[in-house]
Write a protein that holds these residues in place. Sequence first.
Motif, PDB file in Angstrom:
ATOM      1  N   GLN A 240     -48.514  25.023   6.728  1.00 49.45           N
ATOM      2  CA  GLN A 240     -47.794  24.477   7.885  1.00 49.45           C
ATOM      3  C   GLN A 240     -48.656  23.450   8.632  1.00 49.45           C
TER       4      GLN A 240
ATOM      5  N   ASP B  37     -39.739  27.173   7.512  1.00 44.55           N
ATOM      6  CA  ASP B  37     -39.293  28.295   8.354  1.00 44.55           C
ATOM      7  C   ASP B  37     -38.701  29.418   7.510  1.00 44.55           C
ATOM      8  N   LYS B  38     -37.892  29.040   6.534  1.00 46.19           N
ATOM      9  CA  LYS B  38     -37.315  30.077   5.674  1.00 46.19           C
ATOM     10  C   LYS B  38     -38.385  30.775   4.844  1.00 46.19           C
TER      11      LYS B  38
ATOM     12  N   ALA C 221     -37.079  17.132   8.537  1.00 46.35           N
ATOM     13  CA  ALA C 221     -36.282  18.267   9.013  1.00 46.35           C
ATOM     14  C   ALA C 221     -35.998  19.249   7.884  1.00 46.35           C
ATOM     15  N   SER C 222     -35.689  18.689   6.692  1.00 51.73           N
ATOM     16  CA  SER C 222     -35.424  19.571   5.542  1.00 51.73           C
ATOM     17  C   SER C 222     -36.666  20.381   5.159  1.00 51.73           C
TER      18      SER C 222
ATOM     19  N   GLN D 185     -39.184  21.139   7.137  1.00 49.32           N
ATOM     20  CA  GLN D 185     -39.496  22.140   8.162  1.00 49.32           C
ATOM     21  C   GLN D 185     -38.571  23.369   8.034  1.00 49.32           C
ATOM     22  N   GLU D 186     -37.318  23.063   7.682  1.00 47.71           N
ATOM     23  CA  GLU D 186     -36.376  24.180   7.496  1.00 47.71           C
ATOM     24  C   GLU D 186     -36.835  25.091   6.350  1.00 47.71           C
ATOM     25  N   ARG D 187     -37.288  24.496   5.257  1.00 44.78           N
ATOM     26  CA  ARG D 187     -37.752  25.302   4.132  1.00 44.78           C
ATOM     27  C   ARG D 187     -39.006  26.098   4.499  1.00 44.78           C
TER      28      ARG D 187
ATOM     29  N   ASP E 207     -39.869  17.679  -1.680  1.00 43.32           N
ATOM     30  CA  ASP E 207     -39.716  16.895  -0.442  1.00 43.32           C
ATOM     31  C   ASP E 207     -40.971  16.073  -0.162  1.00 43.32           C
TER      32      ASP E 207
END
Length: 449
Positions: free
Chosen positions: A115, A97-98, A90-91, A93-95, A58
């Motif tokens: 982060q 978080d996971k 967004a993608s 940030q989602e990764r 990304d």
Amino acid sequence: MRSRSTYIIALGFGILVTLIGILGIGAVRRAKTIYREMEHTQNTYLRTESFRRDIVSDMYLADILIRDYLLDPSPQNVRSHREQLLVIRASLQERLDKLSAERGQPATPGLMRLQDEVQGYWDSLDPIFDWTPKDKAEMSWGFLRHKVLPRRQAVVSLAREIARANRENLEHEQQRIRDSQQNLRQFLLRMMGFSLCLGVIVAVVTTFRVSILEKEHERQRKQILRTEDDLRRLSHRLVQAQENERKSLSRELHDEVGQTLTALGMELANVETAGRTGLPVLHNRIEEAKRLNSEAMRTVRDLAMGLRPSMLDDLGLEPALQWQGREFARHTGVPASVVVQGDVEALDDARRTCIYRLVQEALTNCARHAEATKVRVSIEQRGSEIEVEVQDNGIGFAPDTAGVPGGLGLIGMKERVQSVGGRLKIASRQGEGTSVLATIPVDGTGGVA
């Protein structure tokens, strides 16, 4: 009734089976736990690696979009570029978080720095969407070189650091699993060793117990065979004794009573003749008839006393034993003393008859075989038991000859004493006389039906 060793063997087998069950269940549970840990470790590593690679991808994709945006002079495409970057953000940030959720709480310093770097990267991009085409032409190169590339490189470096930490974590978990497998192996070896030791102990105890039972079974089998043989010989001897008794009675009646009564009849005929010849002859014939009558009466009385002494019923046990001792001394010439202590007359008829016949048989054996010079008969009450002992100072015999045919009288005495719940002990040594000792319970609770 079960012996104590039976319960010990059953307990040993129970413990052995329980240990085998615990061993099997414990091994299965521990193996499942190790398998789940291995599966969890492998999945965690793969997911972390996937997130890390996607984050790097990304970042590279975002760099490409930024470069395209800076190189595009048309202001109409600003919104499109910005929307594409927002999707990538967004993608990404989602990764992140996971990845944070996968690594657990609290977050590691490397993940927190990652982060922060990502957030700084996106924050640095916000001003460029307000740039004019002239600003793009003048500031793009410097912006890419001093802002974007360092932050992207920092993110990639952090991602590599996370990958290294992930590998170290995987190696650590693998080592922990190997330790768990080693512990499981040691646990199985210890339990197996303990189970084998216990199994050997149970096997030894069982073999020992079975050996004892087999020996006891063999001993009882031989004893039963001896008892059956003794009973057969005793039965034969009883039939023979009955026949001999009948012969003796017939002979006594014919030789003694019959001849005496014949002589008595002749004397009565002589009395009749003497009555015609004179009084002195008559008187002599009457006296002779009285003598013959007395002799016949004595013979009949001796026969009756031999079958069943009436004095045992009329006078009691002690007078009957005293008479028996006197008769023994009279017939054999061997002095016999009879000593009675205790209330023997209170015994029931079965016990009084048993004692009488026991003394009678012992004196008969003494007269036939002992060659004694004196005999002593003692009957004494000791608490709840009566002890009857007949001792002589004769030639004695070897104890192992008590089982031969000549010892059936002893077997008969033993059977008679056991029939009233008593015990019989015969002690004898060659040249040292013989002692026949019977112990009979008074109340008959130990009697044998």
